[in-house]
Design an enzyme around this catalytic site. Structure first.
Site, mmCIF file in Angstrom:
data_model
loop_
_atom_site.group_PDB
_atom_site.id
_atom_site.type_symbol
_atom_site.label_atom_id
_atom_site.label_comp_id
_atom_site.label_asym_id
_atom_site.label_seq_id
_atom_site.Cartn_x
_atom_site.Cartn_y
_atom_site.Cartn_z
ATOM 1 N N CYS A 278 1.773 -10.241 4.087
ATOM 2 C CA CYS A 278 1.010 -9.021 4.380
ATOM 3 C C CYS A 278 1.235 -7.976 3.305
ATOM 4 O O CYS A 278 0.336 -7.637 2.542
ATOM 5 C CB CYS A 278 1.459 -8.445 5.724
ATOM 6 S SG CYS A 278 1.485 -9.664 6.989
HETATM 7 N N1 SAJ Z 1 11.104 -4.750 2.079
HETATM 8 C C1 SAJ Z 1 11.859 -4.120 1.097
HETATM 9 N N2 SAJ Z 1 12.294 -2.850 1.328
HETATM 10 C C2 SAJ Z 1 12.005 -2.187 2.495
HETATM 11 C C3 SAJ Z 1 11.235 -2.857 3.487
HETATM 12 C C4 SAJ Z 1 10.791 -4.134 3.253
HETATM 13 O O1 SAJ Z 1 12.127 -4.677 0.034
HETATM 14 O O2 SAJ Z 1 12.442 -1.046 2.657
HETATM 15 C C5 SAJ Z 1 10.604 -6.101 1.823
HETATM 16 C C6 SAJ Z 1 11.089 -7.114 2.839
HETATM 17 O O3 SAJ Z 1 12.318 -7.673 2.443
HETATM 18 C C7 SAJ Z 1 9.958 -8.141 2.816
HETATM 19 C C8 SAJ Z 1 8.722 -7.304 2.518
HETATM 20 O O4 SAJ Z 1 9.196 -6.073 1.970
HETATM 21 O O5 SAJ Z 1 10.159 -9.055 1.772
HETATM 22 C C9 SAJ Z 1 7.876 -7.020 3.770
HETATM 23 O O6 SAJ Z 1 8.737 -6.485 4.707
HETATM 24 P P1 SAJ Z 1 8.192 -5.921 6.129
HETATM 25 O O7 SAJ Z 1 9.363 -5.332 6.838
HETATM 26 O O8 SAJ Z 1 7.029 -5.048 5.928
HETATM 27 O O9 SAJ Z 1 7.857 -7.248 6.912
HETATM 28 P P2 SAJ Z 1 6.508 -8.031 7.313
HETATM 29 O O10 SAJ Z 1 5.625 -8.166 6.147
HETATM 30 O O11 SAJ Z 1 6.927 -9.236 8.060
HETATM 31 O O12 SAJ Z 1 5.842 -7.149 8.438
HETATM 32 C C10 SAJ Z 1 5.041 -6.123 8.121
HETATM 33 C C11 SAJ Z 1 5.219 -5.205 9.317
HETATM 34 N N3 SAJ Z 1 6.526 -4.571 9.140
HETATM 35 C C12 SAJ Z 1 6.892 -3.345 9.474
HETATM 36 O O13 SAJ Z 1 6.093 -2.518 9.825
HETATM 37 C C13 SAJ Z 1 8.364 -3.037 9.486
HETATM 38 C C14 SAJ Z 1 4.059 -4.384 9.366
HETATM 39 O O14 SAJ Z 1 3.985 -3.677 8.147
HETATM 40 C C15 SAJ Z 1 2.853 -5.218 9.645
HETATM 41 O O15 SAJ Z 1 2.646 -5.254 11.021
HETATM 42 C C16 SAJ Z 1 2.979 -6.644 9.167
HETATM 43 O O16 SAJ Z 1 3.704 -6.590 7.975
HETATM 44 C C17 SAJ Z 1 1.580 -7.189 8.972
HETATM 45 O O17 SAJ Z 1 1.314 -8.211 9.582
HETATM 46 O O18 SAJ Z 1 0.799 -6.555 8.283
#
Ligand code: SAJ
Length: 447
Positions: A278
């Site tokens: 995503c």
């Molecule tokens: N990440 C970082 N630093 C941060 C946060 C995340 O490096 O501060 C990295 C994570 O390690 C990962 C990537 O970014 O590799 C994505 O992380 P994520 O927490 O956004 O996880 P996803 O992609 O599984 O879920 C996200 C959802 N997460 C949150 O809102 C916390 C949300 O944005 C959406 O509902 C989902 O993507 C989607 O399906 O769009």
């Protein structure tokens, strides 16, 4: 004030009394939890997925989605509330259908709409008066009304009168213990006011909080704003981490202290790169569409570049750490600790661990990985994990591999890891997630 009448009023009644037969196309990490919610709410639900294996597992009451325990799925299947099929003809007998299929990027970073088009073509074949169709797959603003609607209206049926069409972004956060499908507010926007009203009524039957908006475009844009917000802020904090590295400042301490600000600040954390299906991908749907509107999405492109550079930055940290003990990357044994794209899940899609492994192997390192959630990985990026080439498959190893490693790289900070034991057993550690917060040791290097 409801202006539903005739066909729309009849559908509203079926939704209210839960006799509406619900369909979900795409039984992945979005579709299966949604199907389960509607079955738990008392609807008869039919899941439709081209993957026969998934359908067989659902019909056997076996879950393959981490957020849905088999103990939740099995009783619903046993009661006949939920079944799965790979035959789209099932749509003939359904009143509502949610589309939750993948929207990847092509190599050219253009949206790959093939899954949405294929599903819409099938739905168009079986579309009948009184159907509610809701697209949930993340996509560029305009997809629902410009791409899906014409395909459905080829049937001769008229949107808002004979059938109803909405967009509702999925917001599943895999592995999130506090927010799952039922209690995540659900935004929904319809092609016409009737459509929005029916979409809102539909979600209100099974979910806690519905947020109606005025159009499908607004609903499509809401999702892209949410995920672009995350991607850009992660890119910002990754660049801050690189700056702090150059100035010898502990970026983790900086972020922790900044997060004490009770307003106007939201902490994001640096990492080895951006994984998942995503966050690294959705913003490019927006930049692609905005380019068509003549607007350059410069923030997105820049954040994408910075996030994409993080695996290389991590590898440079590994080289520097090995250099401190007079070793080269070439010929060293390096153990990657955690390969999933984020903690406590088993998904490796777009995981930066794959890039880091690829780069280190290119430099001549011998690589192994430890991850309790991931039994094996496919190294050949281009095959997206479908390769049968045995050379491209790498199986995880047990923790003790770190005892003979020249360097361990913590790429994913799973909760299941014993970090105290890891420090005791390792000669050298590069920590990309601040998993070893507070550990003072010459053998620990951080982003
Ligand atoms: N990440 C970082 N630093 C941060 C946060 C995340 O490096 O501060 C990295 C994570 O390690 C990962 C990537 O970014 O590799 C994505 O992380 P994520 O927490 O956004 O996880 P996803 O992609 O599984 O879920 C996200 C959802 N997460 C949150 O809102 C916390 C949300 O944005 C959406 O509902 C989902 O993507 C989607 O399906 O769009």
């Amino acid at each position: 004030m409801s202006n539903l009448q005739g066909i729309s009023a009849a559908l509203a009644e079926k939704i209210r009394n839960k006799t509406a037969r619900v369909g979900v196309v795409g039984l992945g990490y979005v579709g299966l939890p949604l199907a389960v919610e509607y079955a738990q709410a008392g609807f008869l639900v039919t899941g439709i997925d081209l993957n026969v294996k998934k359908c067989d597992m659902v019909n056997a009451g076996e879950s393959y989605i981490g957020d849905i325990p088999t103990s939740v799925l099995a009783p619903l299947v046993a009661k006949g509330l939920l079944k799965a099929t790979s035959d789209f003809a099932a749509l003939r007998d359904l009143d509502t259908v949610n589309i939750a299929v993948p929207t990847p990027l092509r190599k050219t970073k253009d949206p790959d709409m093939s899954f949405i088009v294929a599903s819409s073509e099938e739905i168009a074949k079986y579309l009948h008066p009184g159907m509610l169709v809701i697209l949930e797959s993340t996509t560029y603003p305009g997809t629902t009304d410009e791409l899906v609607l014409p395909m459905l209206e080829k049937s001769g049926l008229k949107v808002g009168k004979d059938f109803f069409l909405c967009f509702s972004p999925e917001r599943v956060d895999p592995g999130n213990p506090n927010f799952q499908t039922k209690n995540i507010p659900k935004v929904v926007g319809g092609t016409t006011p009737n459509c929005t009203e029916l979409g809102s009524l539909f979600y209100a039957q099974a979910l806690d909080h519905v947020v109606p908006v005025s159009s499908t475009q607004v609903a499509e844009m809401v999702k892209l704003l949410e995920n672009t917000f995350r991607m850009i802020n992660i890119g910002l904090v990754n660049e801050i981490a690189i700056m702090c590295d150059g100035m010898g400042i502990n970026v983790w301490e900086v972020i922790e202290a900044a997060a004490t600000k009770p307003f106007g600040f939201m902490p994001f954390f640096p990492g080895p790169g951006l994984g998942g299906h995503c966050i690294p991908i959705d913003p490019f749907y927006l930049s692609w569409k905005s380019k068509q509107a003549g607007v350059e999405a410069r923030f997105i492109e820049l954040a994408g570049y910075i996030n994409g550079q993080m695996p290389k930055f991590v590898v440079s940290k590994v080289a520097k750490a090995l250099n401190e003990v007079c070793k080269s990357v070439k010929g060293s044994k390096i153990v990657i600790y955690g390969v999933a794209y984020k903690r406590d899940i088993d998904d490796v899609r777009e995981s930066p661990a794959l890039d880091i492994i690829h780069l280190l192997k290119q430099m001549g390192a011998h690589i192994e990985y430890v991850d309790p959630h991931v039994a094996q990985i496919h190294l050949d990026h281009s095959d997206h994990g479908h390769s049968s080439n045995p050379d491209s498959i790498m199986k995880g190893v047990a923790h003790d591999a770190v005892k003979t490693a020249d360097c361990v790289v913590i790429v994913t900070n799973h909760t299941a890891f014993d970090y105290k034991k890891l420090v005791e057993d390792s000669a050298l550690i590069v920590d990309t997630r601040n998993a070893l917060k507070g550990v003072k040791s010459d053998k620990v290097f951080r982003l």
